[in-house]
Write a protein that holds these residues in place. Structure first.
Motif, mmCIF file in Angstrom:
data_model
loop_
_atom_site.group_PDB
_atom_site.id
_atom_site.type_symbol
_atom_site.label_atom_id
_atom_site.label_comp_id
_atom_site.label_asym_id
_atom_site.label_seq_id
_atom_site.Cartn_x
_atom_site.Cartn_y
_atom_site.Cartn_z
ATOM 1 N N TYR A 35 0.821 -1.206 0.000
ATOM 2 C CA TYR A 35 0.000 0.000 0.000
ATOM 3 C C TYR A 35 0.855 1.255 0.000
ATOM 4 C CZ TYR A 35 -4.054 -2.893 0.195
ATOM 5 O OH TYR A 35 -5.013 -3.816 -0.147
ATOM 6 N N PRO A 120 -23.299 -20.235 -3.382
ATOM 7 C CA PRO A 120 -22.342 -19.415 -4.121
ATOM 8 C C PRO A 120 -22.954 -18.740 -5.333
ATOM 9 C CG PRO A 120 -21.996 -21.726 -4.588
ATOM 10 C CD PRO A 120 -23.049 -21.662 -3.536
ATOM 11 N N ILE A 122 -21.519 -17.870 -8.126
ATOM 12 C CA ILE A 122 -21.057 -18.314 -9.445
ATOM 13 C C ILE A 122 -22.019 -19.339 -10.039
ATOM 14 C CG2 ILE A 122 -19.480 -19.945 -8.297
ATOM 15 C CD1 ILE A 122 -18.972 -18.647 -11.841
ATOM 16 N N VAL A 214 -17.467 -8.340 -10.564
ATOM 17 C CA VAL A 214 -17.907 -9.429 -11.447
ATOM 18 C C VAL A 214 -19.254 -9.152 -12.100
ATOM 19 C CG1 VAL A 214 -18.622 -11.835 -11.517
ATOM 20 C CG2 VAL A 214 -16.558 -11.207 -10.331
ATOM 21 N N LEU A 232 -11.414 0.757 -14.297
ATOM 22 C CA LEU A 232 -10.019 0.519 -13.927
ATOM 23 C C LEU A 232 -9.482 -0.703 -14.654
ATOM 24 C CD1 LEU A 232 -7.533 1.141 -12.241
ATOM 25 C CD2 LEU A 232 -8.516 -0.170 -10.388
ATOM 26 N N LYS A 233 -10.336 -1.711 -14.794
ATOM 27 C CA LYS A 233 -9.923 -2.912 -15.528
ATOM 28 C C LYS A 233 -9.560 -2.531 -16.967
ATOM 29 C CE LYS A 233 -10.302 -7.505 -16.614
ATOM 30 N NZ LYS A 233 -9.014 -8.159 -16.746
ATOM 31 N N ILE A 236 -6.244 -0.761 -16.939
ATOM 32 C CA ILE A 236 -5.159 -1.736 -16.779
ATOM 33 C C ILE A 236 -4.858 -2.379 -18.123
ATOM 34 C CG2 ILE A 236 -4.484 -3.934 -15.728
ATOM 35 C CD1 ILE A 236 -6.151 -3.216 -13.315
ATOM 36 N N LYS A 278 -17.946 -11.473 -0.086
ATOM 37 C CA LYS A 278 -16.720 -11.705 -0.821
ATOM 38 C C LYS A 278 -16.297 -13.170 -0.736
ATOM 39 C CE LYS A 278 -13.971 -8.002 -1.664
ATOM 40 N NZ LYS A 278 -13.023 -6.981 -1.316
ATOM 41 N N GLY A 279 -15.778 -13.659 -1.847
ATOM 42 C CA GLY A 279 -15.452 -15.088 -1.952
ATOM 43 C C GLY A 279 -14.566 -15.615 -0.855
ATOM 44 N N THR A 280 -13.324 -15.177 -0.825
ATOM 45 C CA THR A 280 -12.411 -15.741 0.149
ATOM 46 C C THR A 280 -12.650 -15.137 1.445
ATOM 47 O OG1 THR A 280 -10.853 -14.265 -0.920
ATOM 48 C CG2 THR A 280 -10.604 -16.599 -1.253
ATOM 49 N N SER B 98 -11.578 -5.309 -5.497
ATOM 50 C CA SER B 98 -10.832 -6.426 -6.081
ATOM 51 C C SER B 98 -9.931 -6.014 -7.236
ATOM 52 C CB SER B 98 -11.791 -7.514 -6.542
ATOM 53 O OG SER B 98 -12.792 -6.962 -7.360
ATOM 54 N N VAL B 99 -10.389 -5.076 -8.046
ATOM 55 C CA VAL B 99 -9.580 -4.694 -9.216
ATOM 56 C C VAL B 99 -8.292 -4.005 -8.770
ATOM 57 C CG1 VAL B 99 -9.637 -3.612 -11.462
ATOM 58 C CG2 VAL B 99 -11.752 -4.312 -10.412
ATOM 59 N N TYR B 101 -6.774 -4.422 -5.865
ATOM 60 C CA TYR B 101 -5.941 -5.441 -5.238
ATOM 61 C C TYR B 101 -5.213 -6.267 -6.297
ATOM 62 C CZ TYR B 101 -4.572 -9.337 -2.278
ATOM 63 O OH TYR B 101 -3.852 -10.300 -1.616
ATOM 64 N N ASN B 144 -4.775 -14.853 -2.934
ATOM 65 C CA ASN B 144 -6.041 -15.131 -2.266
ATOM 66 C C ASN B 144 -5.866 -15.304 -0.770
ATOM 67 O OD1 ASN B 144 -8.648 -15.488 -3.851
ATOM 68 N ND2 ASN B 144 -7.147 -16.433 -5.201
ATOM 69 N N LEU B 205 -13.699 -20.810 -0.816
ATOM 70 C CA LEU B 205 -12.599 -20.963 -1.764
ATOM 71 C C LEU B 205 -13.032 -21.749 -2.993
ATOM 72 C CD1 LEU B 205 -9.629 -21.651 0.639
ATOM 73 C CD2 LEU B 205 -9.864 -19.741 -0.922
ATOM 74 N N THR B 207 -15.711 -21.724 -4.459
ATOM 75 C CA THR B 207 -16.516 -20.962 -5.406
ATOM 76 C C THR B 207 -15.908 -19.607 -5.736
ATOM 77 O OG1 THR B 207 -17.768 -20.091 -3.565
ATOM 78 C CG2 THR B 207 -18.639 -22.023 -4.659
ATOM 79 N N SER B 208 -14.689 -19.350 -5.268
ATOM 80 C CA SER B 208 -14.125 -18.026 -5.531
ATOM 81 C C SER B 208 -13.293 -18.061 -6.803
ATOM 82 C CB SER B 208 -13.266 -17.572 -4.364
ATOM 83 O OG SER B 208 -12.085 -18.316 -4.345
ATOM 84 N N TYR B 209 -13.374 -17.025 -7.570
ATOM 85 C CA TYR B 209 -12.630 -16.993 -8.825
ATOM 86 C C TYR B 209 -12.304 -15.556 -9.227
ATOM 87 C CZ TYR B 209 -17.143 -15.593 -10.535
ATOM 88 O OH TYR B 209 -18.312 -14.908 -10.696
ATOM 89 N N GLU B 210 -12.893 -14.596 -8.507
ATOM 90 C CA GLU B 210 -12.767 -13.200 -8.914
ATOM 91 C C GLU B 210 -11.309 -12.758 -9.031
ATOM 92 O OE1 GLU B 210 -15.177 -10.707 -6.529
ATOM 93 O OE2 GLU B 210 -14.622 -8.867 -7.592
ATOM 94 N N TYR B 211 -10.519 -13.048 -7.988
ATOM 95 C CA TYR B 211 -9.138 -12.582 -7.996
ATOM 96 C C TYR B 211 -8.301 -13.356 -9.014
ATOM 97 C CZ TYR B 211 -10.577 -10.097 -3.881
ATOM 98 O OH TYR B 211 -11.246 -9.274 -3.024
ATOM 99 N N LEU B 213 -9.456 -14.574 -11.819
ATOM 100 C CA LEU B 213 -9.852 -13.992 -13.098
ATOM 101 C C LEU B 213 -9.046 -12.722 -13.371
ATOM 102 C CD1 LEU B 213 -12.173 -13.801 -15.415
ATOM 103 C CD2 LEU B 213 -13.257 -12.245 -13.838
ATOM 104 N N LEU B 214 -8.883 -11.913 -12.350
ATOM 105 C CA LEU B 214 -8.220 -10.627 -12.531
ATOM 106 C C LEU B 214 -6.699 -10.737 -12.619
ATOM 107 C CD1 LEU B 214 -10.398 -8.511 -10.113
ATOM 108 C CD2 LEU B 214 -10.020 -8.000 -12.519
ATOM 109 N N ALA B 228 -14.600 -22.986 -10.692
ATOM 110 C CA ALA B 228 -15.525 -21.852 -10.774
ATOM 111 C C ALA B 228 -15.163 -20.937 -11.936
ATOM 112 C CB ALA B 228 -15.518 -21.066 -9.466
ATOM 113 N N TYR B 232 -17.120 -19.909 -15.427
ATOM 114 C CA TYR B 232 -17.282 -18.530 -15.878
ATOM 115 C C TYR B 232 -16.813 -18.373 -17.328
ATOM 116 C CZ TYR B 232 -17.188 -13.468 -15.868
ATOM 117 O OH TYR B 232 -17.422 -12.155 -16.171
#
Lengths: 280, 280
Positions: A35, A120, A122, A214, A232-233, A236, A278-280, B98-99, B101, B144, B205, B207-211, B213-214, B228, B232
């Motif tokens: 950070y 979930p 997803i 998402v 932002l995506k 990037i 949030k997922g995790t 998330s974006v 991060y 993650n 975990l 079902t998580s995929y956001e991070y 994916l990014l 997951a 997607y």
């Protein structure tokens, strides 16, 4: 106890402190550094401090091909505000019903809401896409707001129920004895008492809407209805490897509400964030 | 609304999984063909399954559970202010959009010399690497994990602090070492919380995929693709909705089992009261 023993204990305490503080500092260092870099990156030019990276806020030409940043910010505000408002509206009513009113199927409903929280998102994404398409809500912020609120409600309702649970029954009963109707009791007595809960919950749903990625990424394809996360995506995608100063500046701009919240709500933070979607 | 975005999608997902619907949105029922293909013919599904197991297992073990517990124990053994400070730091990744991060990680691990890690290495005359391509799974697990650790940390901290103080003091007076206090008193007393966090985070975990994916987008060559994320990609990359629905049905079943597990670990009554404690 003789002196030698005291010395021994002192030494043990010293080492124990050394180990635990050392461990925490080392293990937390990456986060602090991350950070730190993020902030430095945004304000650092070739020769010290600069606002050059922030020019995207007033010069439209910097980010060609992307929509105006302020329009996008407004979209994000609408999304976050909409999510917060709707969530609060439904959760304050639903939470009260679950906490205070005896009705048929209350037990199963409680369990059901809890099970939903475990479900979930997803696994539902494909079907939600189909539903939104059928309803003509693809590419609209309204569609994303609806989905987001629906997925957030089980948790929000549970939290509100918890707040109502903690209000003593006596208060409510005395209001009813004084001649208030059930609705009046809720509105005039219970709601003001649950204010801290409502406040916390609205901040959380606002931030969760603000950070949503998402759903926006999946359900909104036209750039006009983007929010800051997809924006932002996009940045990037175009500026990675090239201009990290710009990227970090956009990031910080996007993080402003999060940072404000982080600075002001430290005390309560650790207690209420656990349940988020949030997922995790 | 909950019905619209939970129940209906669940039913539609079930139906969709029996069709070969793609971007044309035609309902064409083909029975269990999709499932047959997933189990017998899809090599990516197999890779993905192995990746998912590795990802969930290691992230859970090292971070969400292991690091979470370590953080909780260490910060509760410090002065209150210091402990709170470190816990706050660990909340940062969870609160960051998330974006942003993901951008941080992309920046640090950037294969060019603009990347932080590589520029540091170069400064010391060491060779630079394309980190994400070389260690995609490790990157995904660590990224993650830094978010996941705070969940366990918060729950474990709350449970450790709620243990009766005199129990621990008594043990210390009797001459138990700090390590003994932890292993013989603290851990056994919070074992239900340990179980709860493990099972709950397993579901998250899974079902998580956001991070992912990014950060890696599953790449390179599906090396970090988890189930997951594969769902997607199938739905919103290839537009094979029928097949994606079948994939998510399988995921739902796995998720359902995990959910049953964690609902077992906490008796429902205790969970019914939970929001009260986390309230404020």
């Amino acid at each position: 106890m003789n002196e030698l023993e005291i010395k021994k204990i002192r030494k043990r305490i010293f080492w124990w402190n050394f180990v635990k503080y050392g461990f925490m500092i080392i293990i937390s260092a990456p986060i602090i550094l991350f950070y730190g870099w993020l902030f430095m990156g945004a304000f650092e030019g070739k020769s010290g401090f600069t606002l050059h990276n922030w020019r995207f806020l007033w010069e439209e030409t910097v980010l060609k091909g992307l929509p105006n940043i302020w329009a996008i910010t407004l979209n994000t505000l609408i999304l976050a505000g909409g999510v917060a408002l709707l969530t609060i509206l439904v959760a304050t009513l639903g939470g009260y019903a679950l906490s205070r009113l005896e009705f048929k199927g209350r037990g199963p409903l409680l369990g059901f809401t809890l099970a939903l929280h475990a479900f979930p998102s997803i696994t539902l994404l494909v079907a939600i896409f189909y539903i939104l398409r059928t309803m003509g809500l693809l590419n609209t912020l309204g569609g994303v707001i609806l989905v987001k609120v629906a997925l957030e409600l089980p948790f929000a309702t549970w939290v509100m129920k918890g707040f109502y649970d903690s209000i003593p029954w006596d208060i409510e009963i005395s209001a009813i004895v004084d001649g208030a109707s059930r609705f009046q009791t809720w509105f005039k007595v219970m709601l003001p008492l649950a204010k801290p809960g409502i406040g916390a919950l609205s901040i959380f749903s606002f931030l969760s809407g603000w950070s949503e990625f998402v759903f926006v990424y999946t359900f909104i394809l036209s750039k006009k209805a983007w929010t800051l996360s997809t924006y932002l995506k996009g940045v990037i995608g175009e500026f990675r490897f090239v201009d990290y100063g710009l990227l970090t500046a956009v990031s910080i701009f996007y993080m402003i509400p999060t940072l404000i919240f982080f600075l002001f709500a430290q005390k309560h933070l650790l207690k209420i964030t656990m349940g988020g979607v949030k997922g995790t | 609304m909950v019905a619209l975005f939970f129940l209906l999608p669940a039913i539609i997902t079930g139906l969709l999984s029996l069709t070969d619907m793609n971007y044309t949105f035609n309902w064409n029922f083909i029975g269990f063909e999709n499932f047959r293909e997933i189990f017998y013919e899809d090599p990516i599904a197999k890779t993905t399954l192995i990746n998912t197991i590795i990802y969930v297992f290691f992230t859970l073990l090292f971070f969400n559970f292991g690091l979470g517990l370590l953080l909780a124990i260490t910060t509760t053994h410090m002065e209150e202010k210091a402990g709170r400070f470190f816990r706050l730091i660990w909340m940062l990744p969870r609160l960051t959009p998330s974006v942003v991060y993901a951008l941080l990680w992309l920046w640090i691990l950037d294969p060019t010399e603009a990347g932080i890690l590589n520029s540091i290495l170069k400064h010391f005359g060491l060779p630079t690497y394309n980190w994400i391509n070389m260690f995609p799974k490790t990157v995904v697990i660590i990224a993650n994990g830094f978010i996941g650790a705070s969940f366990g940390m918060v729950i474990f901290t709350a449970s450790i602090l709620s243990l009766p103080r005199d129990m621990i003091v008594a043990a210390r007076v009797d001459g138990a070492s700090e390590l003994k206090v932890i292993t013989k008193i603290i851990l056994p007393n919070i074992k239900w919380h340990l179980l709860f966090v493990s099972a709950y985070q397993m579901l998250s975990l899974l079902t998580s995929y956001e991070y992912i994916l990014l950060i890696t987008d599953g790449g390179p060559f599906y090396k970090s693709e988890v189930w997951a994320l594969y769902t997607y990609h199938t739905a919103f990359g290839d537009w094979e909705f029928g097949y994606a629905a079948a994939l998510s049905v399988i995921l739902s079943i796995a998720g359902f089992i995990a959910a049953l597990l964690y609902l077992r670990t906490v008796n429902i009554r205790a969970l019914l009261k939970k929001p009260k404690i986390e309230g404020i």
